[in-house]
Enzyme design. Structure first.
Site, PDB file in Angstrom:
ATOM      1  N   ARG A   1      -7.441 -36.599  -5.206  1.00  0.00           N
ATOM      2  CA  ARG A   1      -8.709 -36.756  -4.491  1.00  0.00           C
ATOM      3  C   ARG A   1      -9.014 -38.219  -4.135  1.00  0.00           C
ATOM      4  NH1 ARG A   1     -11.157 -31.633  -5.250  1.00  0.00           N
ATOM      5  NH2 ARG A   1     -12.440 -32.160  -3.492  1.00  0.00           N
TER       6      ARG A   1
ATOM      7  N   ARG B   1     -14.240 -38.828  -1.139  1.00  0.00           N
ATOM      8  CA  ARG B   1     -14.987 -38.889  -2.390  1.00  0.00           C
ATOM      9  C   ARG B   1     -15.510 -40.276  -2.746  1.00  0.00           C
ATOM     10  NH1 ARG B   1     -13.137 -34.921  -7.306  1.00  0.00           N
ATOM     11  NH2 ARG B   1     -14.360 -33.157  -6.621  1.00  0.00           N
TER      12      ARG B   1
ATOM     13  N   ARG C   1     -16.862 -40.195   7.916  1.00  0.00           N
ATOM     14  CA  ARG C   1     -17.412 -38.841   7.874  1.00  0.00           C
ATOM     15  C   ARG C   1     -18.781 -38.779   8.543  1.00  0.00           C
ATOM     16  NH1 ARG C   1     -19.103 -35.805   2.457  1.00  0.00           N
ATOM     17  NH2 ARG C   1     -20.840 -37.223   2.844  1.00  0.00           N
TER      18      ARG C   1
ATOM     19  N   ASP D   1      -7.994 -29.699   2.932  1.00  0.00           N
ATOM     20  CA  ASP D   1      -8.530 -28.978   1.784  1.00  0.00           C
ATOM     21  C   ASP D   1      -7.684 -27.743   1.540  1.00  0.00           C
ATOM     22  OD1 ASP D   1     -11.259 -29.251   0.115  1.00  0.00           O
ATOM     23  OD2 ASP D   1     -10.613 -27.174   0.191  1.00  0.00           O
TER      24      ASP D   1
ATOM     25  N   TYR E   1     -11.301 -18.104  -4.606  1.00  0.00           N
ATOM     26  CA  TYR E   1     -12.292 -18.402  -3.553  1.00  0.00           C
ATOM     27  C   TYR E   1     -12.462 -17.225  -2.601  1.00  0.00           C
ATOM     28  CZ  TYR E   1     -12.665 -23.138  -5.248  1.00  0.00           C
ATOM     29  OH  TYR E   1     -12.920 -24.215  -6.046  1.00  0.00           O
TER      30      TYR E   1
END
Ligand code: CP3
Length: 345
Positions: free
Chosen positions: A26, A30, A39, A76, A154
C-alpha cells in the site's frame, strides 16, 4: 528493457543480493500528500484507478519520494469482481460498497468469466505500460490481484466486514455455490495476471487478506486449493503469496509453486525459516504500527528484525499495508535502515 535495480527479483529467486530489498504494501496512495493532490485533482479513487496516466504517476511517486526497491501498480483487488459484473463504489472513509451481491445460484449471472480482459481491464494494462516507461528500468513493477477467497468475501458480503459471516455462512449452507464462484474468480484472475505480465509486470503478488478468518481445514479447501491453481499457472515471473492471518497454513502455502511467502507481523519469520528451510523467500514483516514510534524506534526495530534473519532469502516489507496516517518520514527511516544495513549472512 534491462532493470538497473533488480534486487527484489533476485531475492525472490534466491539469487545473490548485495543487500536486502525493501518496499511497502500500500505504498502507492494512502500516505503521500503528493498522492492526495493527484486524487483531489481527478475527483476520486476510482477515477484515479481508471485513468492510466494518473495511476502511473502515483505508482512512481513512492519510488521517487521513498526510495523503495519496487513499484506496485496503483489499482485495487476489486477491479476483478467489477469486471465480472459487480460494480463497486469506494465510499470516502468507509471503504468499498457493492450494490449487488452473490448469495444464490440465480445471482451467479453477476460473476461472468467469458469476457475479454483487455476490454474490461485494459486501463490497468495501459497503466502498467505507462509506468514502465516512466520508471525507465529504475526498479521492477509488481502486478497483483486478490486471492479467490478474499474476492469471494467482497462478492458475497458486498462490503468490508470484521467477520465476513455471510461469506463463511455460504461455506456451510451452499459449499458447491462457493466452489463455483471460487472457480470462476480463479479463471479470471489467472487470465488477468497473465495479461499484467504481458503488459510488463515483473513480479506478481496475490493478496489473501481474509485468509485468517477461516479454520485450517476450510482454508485448505476454499483458499489454498485455488491459490495452488494460480501459482501453478503463473510461471513467467516470480510469484508472492500473502495469506494474512493464516499462521497455521504457512507451511502448506510454502509447498505451493511460488517464490515468496508474505508474512504478517504475527508470524514468526525465524521459526518459519527453520520449518521451510531455504526453499522460499520470506517477505515482511514489521508491524505497521512500529512506524508510529520515534525515528530511533523505527531504526532499532527494523535493525532487530534484520538481525534475526538467517538467510539471504528475504524481501523486507511491513506485515500488512502501511496505515494512512503514518508520517512518510518514518517510512523513509524504515527504508533507509534496510538500505544501509550490512548483511551478515
Ligand atoms: O499497494 C499499493 O500501494 C497498490 C495499490 C493497492 C490498493 N489496494 C490501493 C487502494 C493495493 C495492492 C490494494 C489491495 C487491496 N485492496 C486489498 C489487499 C491488501 C490488504 O490491504 O489486505 C484489499 C483488501 C483491498 C480492498 C480495499 N480497497 C479496501 C477495503 C479499501 C478501503 C480501505 C483502505 O484500504 O483505504 C480500498 C481502497 C484503496 N485501495 C485505497 C487505496 C490507495 C484508499 C482509497 C483512497 O483513499 O484513495
Amino acid at each position: 528493457m534491462k532493470l538497473k535495480n533488480d534486487l527484489v527479483l533476485r531475492a525472490a529467486k534466491g539469487e545473490d543480493i548485495e543487500r536486502y530489498p525493501v518496499w511497502l504494501m500500500r505504498q502507492a496512495g494512502r500516505i503521500l500528500p503528493e498522492y492526495r493532490a493527484v486524487r483531489a485533482k481527478i475527483g476520486g479513487f476510482k477515477e484515479l484507478v481508471e485513468t492510466p496516466e494518473r495511476a502511473a504517476e502515483v505508482t512512481v511517486q513512492p519510488v521517487d519520494i521513498l526510495g523503495v526497491d519496487a513499484a506496485i501498480i496503483f489499482s485495487d483487488i476489486l477491479v476483478v469482481p467489477e469486471a465480472m459484473g459487480l460494480t463497486y463504489q469506494m465510499v470516502e472513509s468507509k471503504g468499498p460498497w457493492f450494490e449487488q451481491t452473490i448469495r444464490s445460484e440465480a445471482e451467479l449471472k453477476f460473476a461472468e468469466t467469458d469476457f475479454d480482459i483487455e476490454d474490461r481491464l485494459g486501463y490497468v494494462l495501459e497503466a502498467i505500460k505507462i509506468t514502465n516507461k516512466e520508471l525507465d528500468g529504475r526498479v521492477p513493477l509488481i502486478g497483483f490481484a486478490g486471492a479467490p477467497w478474499t474476492i469471494l468475501c467482497y462478492m458475497v458480503e458486498g462490503r468490508g466486514s470484521k467477520t465476513f459471516s455471510e461469506s463463511r455462512k455460504l461455506l456451510y449452507t451452499n459449499p458447491s455455490l462457493a466452489h463455483e464462484l471460487l472457480d470462476r474468480i480463479t479463471k479470471v484472475t489467472i487470465q488477468y495476471l497473465k495479461a499484467q505480465i504481458k503488459a510488463g509486470a515483473h513480479m506478481i503478488q496475490v493478496f489473501d487478506s481474509w485468509a485468517g478468518i477461516l479454520g485450517t481445514e476450510q482454508y485448505a479447501e476454499f483458499g489454498l486449493k485455488y491459490l495452488d491453481r494460480i501459482a501453478t499457472a503463473i510461471n513467467e515471473v516470480p510469484v508472492t503469496l500473502f495469506a494474512k492471518g493464516a499462521i497455521a497454513s504457512v507451511n502448506a502455502l510454502a509447498k505451493l509453486d511460488c517464490n515468496t511467502i508474505g508474512l504478517d507481523w504475527n508470524m514468526d519469520a525465524v521459526k518459519i525459516r527453520q520449518e521451510i528451510g531455504e526453499s522460499r523467500t520470506l517477505q515482511g514483516n514489521l508491524d505497521p504500527c512500529a512506524l508510529y514510534g520515534t525515528h530511533k524506534d523505527v531504526e532499532n526495530l527494523t535493525t532487530k528484525m534484520l538481525d534475526s534473519f538467517t538467510s539471504k532469502r528475504h524481501i523486507v516489507n511491513l506485515g500488512h499495508g502501511v496505515y494512512p496516517d503514518i508520517d512518510p518520514d518514518k517510512v523513509k527511516t524504515f527504508v533507509n535502515t534496510v538500505k544501509n544495513y550490512e548483511r551478515k549472512n
